[in-house]
Motif scaffolding. Structure first.
Motif, PDB file in Angstrom:
ATOM      1  N   ARG A 122      37.766  42.384  48.070  1.00 29.79           N
ATOM      2  CA  ARG A 122      37.982  43.433  47.111  1.00 29.79           C
ATOM      3  C   ARG A 122      39.065  43.302  46.033  1.00 29.79           C
ATOM      4  NH1 ARG A 122      34.740  48.186  48.195  1.00 29.79           N
ATOM      5  NH2 ARG A 122      36.151  49.305  46.620  1.00 29.79           N
ATOM      6  N   ARG A 123      40.152  42.461  46.722  1.00 25.62           N
ATOM      7  CA  ARG A 123      41.351  42.551  46.081  1.00 25.62           C
ATOM      8  C   ARG A 123      41.392  41.262  44.946  1.00 25.62           C
ATOM      9  NH1 ARG A 123      45.610  41.982  49.120  1.00 25.62           N
ATOM     10  NH2 ARG A 123      44.646  42.157  51.180  1.00 25.62           N
ATOM     11  N   TYR A 124      40.174  40.517  44.905  1.00 26.16           N
ATOM     12  CA  TYR A 124      39.821  39.467  43.839  1.00 26.16           C
ATOM     13  C   TYR A 124      39.158  39.738  42.746  1.00 26.16           C
ATOM     14  CZ  TYR A 124      41.851  37.142  47.980  1.00 26.16           C
ATOM     15  OH  TYR A 124      42.596  36.681  49.037  1.00 26.16           O
ATOM     16  N   SER A 125      38.510  41.148  42.885  1.00 19.52           N
ATOM     17  CA  SER A 125      37.883  41.441  41.570  1.00 19.52           C
ATOM     18  C   SER A 125      38.550  41.428  40.085  1.00 19.52           C
ATOM     19  CB  SER A 125      37.013  42.739  41.721  1.00 19.52           C
ATOM     20  OG  SER A 125      37.737  43.642  41.864  1.00 19.52           O
ATOM     21  N   ARG A 126      38.316  41.570  38.911  1.00 21.95           N
ATOM     22  CA  ARG A 126      38.912  41.744  37.830  1.00 21.95           C
ATOM     23  C   ARG A 126      39.674  43.133  37.774  1.00 21.95           C
ATOM     24  NH1 ARG A 126      38.366  38.313  33.774  1.00 21.95           N
ATOM     25  NH2 ARG A 126      39.131  39.580  32.229  1.00 21.95           N
ATOM     26  N   GLU A 127      38.778  44.211  38.544  1.00 21.96           N
ATOM     27  CA  GLU A 127      39.014  45.400  38.142  1.00 21.96           C
ATOM     28  C   GLU A 127      40.569  45.596  39.181  1.00 21.96           C
ATOM     29  OE1 GLU A 127      36.168  44.515  38.617  1.00 21.96           O
ATOM     30  OE2 GLU A 127      35.131  45.437  36.676  1.00 21.96           O
ATOM     31  N   ALA A 128      40.307  45.062  40.260  1.00 24.04           N
ATOM     32  CA  ALA A 128      41.274  45.217  41.467  1.00 24.04           C
ATOM     33  C   ALA A 128      42.619  44.523  40.738  1.00 24.04           C
ATOM     34  CB  ALA A 128      40.882  44.657  42.582  1.00 24.04           C
ATOM     35  N   ARG A 129      42.539  43.669  39.970  1.00 26.02           N
ATOM     36  CA  ARG A 129      43.807  42.832  39.609  1.00 26.02           C
ATOM     37  C   ARG A 129      44.253  43.440  38.203  1.00 26.02           C
ATOM     38  NH1 ARG A 129      42.135  37.004  38.665  1.00 26.02           N
ATOM     39  NH2 ARG A 129      40.037  37.761  38.580  1.00 26.02           N
ATOM     40  N   GLY A 130      43.547  44.633  37.772  1.00 31.38           N
ATOM     41  CA  GLY A 130      44.091  45.136  36.728  1.00 31.38           C
ATOM     42  C   GLY A 130      43.594  44.712  35.392  1.00 31.38           C
ATOM     43  N   LEU A 131      42.572  43.790  35.435  1.00 32.61           N
ATOM     44  CA  LEU A 131      42.131  43.038  34.121  1.00 32.61           C
ATOM     45  C   LEU A 131      40.834  43.981  33.477  1.00 32.61           C
ATOM     46  CD1 LEU A 131      42.236  39.609  35.677  1.00 32.61           C
ATOM     47  CD2 LEU A 131      43.830  40.667  34.104  1.00 32.61           C
ATOM     48  N   ALA A 132      40.701  43.733  32.314  1.00 37.78           N
ATOM     49  CA  ALA A 132      39.749  44.302  31.592  1.00 37.78           C
ATOM     50  C   ALA A 132      38.358  43.395  31.778  1.00 37.78           C
ATOM     51  CB  ALA A 132      39.984  44.126  29.894  1.00 37.78           C
TER      52      ALA A 132
END
Length: 239
Positions: A213-223
């Motif tokens: 989960r921590r590696y998704s774009r959303e979890a990293r605050g990315l568009a």
């Protein structure tokens, strides 16, 4: 529908089942008190006042009378069916959508408790039967005006951060949900000014099957990823 079942009821029912299946004599009767206690405490669980999907796209709020208000006219049927059973709702109430500029949401305090979601532009407003006002925004800019009146703000944007300076307002972003999963929100029925509480589906520290989960774009605050546009091909000179 039965709705949510108390964890204590499940444990007592499990004990009753173990005794009833393992014992071979009159000792089976010992399962009866546990089974009876399990049935009696089934309803002793608090139902969430609002549910949020883990992608921040869908929000559901019971508004009384067996009705469940949602913020999308076209929602995930599997999710809404599960939420209806959990919240003992019978009818889905879709949002009322207005053209941008035709609905004045400047004073949502006038909305009666138990109002479904009213949407205009990138902002939706609803009111829980307890009186708590819920705002759903597509981005931080759309969410900022709701800081003046909302008790809960859900922002469907992983790049957004809390636009409010009032600690009593609960703000949930797409990034938080991507990290911690879907959420259940509880409003304080005794105080209209108390901060709402939230419970996420995934607890930390992560278990091994949650690490991704921590590696998704959303979890990293990315568009969301956008494929780069191909440059226009230059015309070739005639040979």
């Amino acid at each position: 529908a039965v709705g949510l079942i108390s964890i204590h009821s499940v444990l007592l029912a499990t004990i009753a089942l173990v005794i009833a299946t393992m014992a071979t004599t009159w000792l089976r009767l010992a399962a009866i008190p546990f089974a009876a206690a399990a049935v009696m405490i089934i309803p002793q669980v608090r139902t969430p006042d609002l549910l949020i999907s883990e992608d921040a796209h869908l929000v559901a709020m019971p508004i009384g009378g067996g009705e469940l208000a949602i913020n999308r006219a076209r929602s995930n049927e599997f999710t809404t069916d599960n939420w209806k059973r959990a919240l003992k709702a019978e009818t889905i109430v879709p949002p009322e959508t207005f053209a941008k500029g035709t609905l004045d949401l400047a004073d949502p305090v006038d909305l009666p408790p138990g109002s479904p979601f009213y949407c205009t532009g990138d902002l939706c407003i609803g009111r829980h039967p307890s009186g708590a006002i819920v705002a759903l925004a597509e981005n931080r800019e759309a969410a900022r005006p709701a800081c003046d009146f909302a008790d809960l703000i859900v922002i469907n944007d992983a790049t957004a951060y809390n636009p409010c300076h009032d600690p009593r307002i609960l703000v949930v972003t797409k990034r938080q949900l991507a990290r911690d999963g879907s959420a259940a929100v509880f409003f304080d029925p005794q105080s209209a000014t108390a901060r709402a509480t939230i419970q996420y589906a995934v607890e930390k520290p992560y278990r091994p099957w949650h690490e991704q989960r921590r590696y998704s774009r959303e979890a990293r605050g990315l568009a969301p990823y956008k494929k780069p546009e191909k440059p226009e091909a230059k015309p070739q000179p005639p040979q």
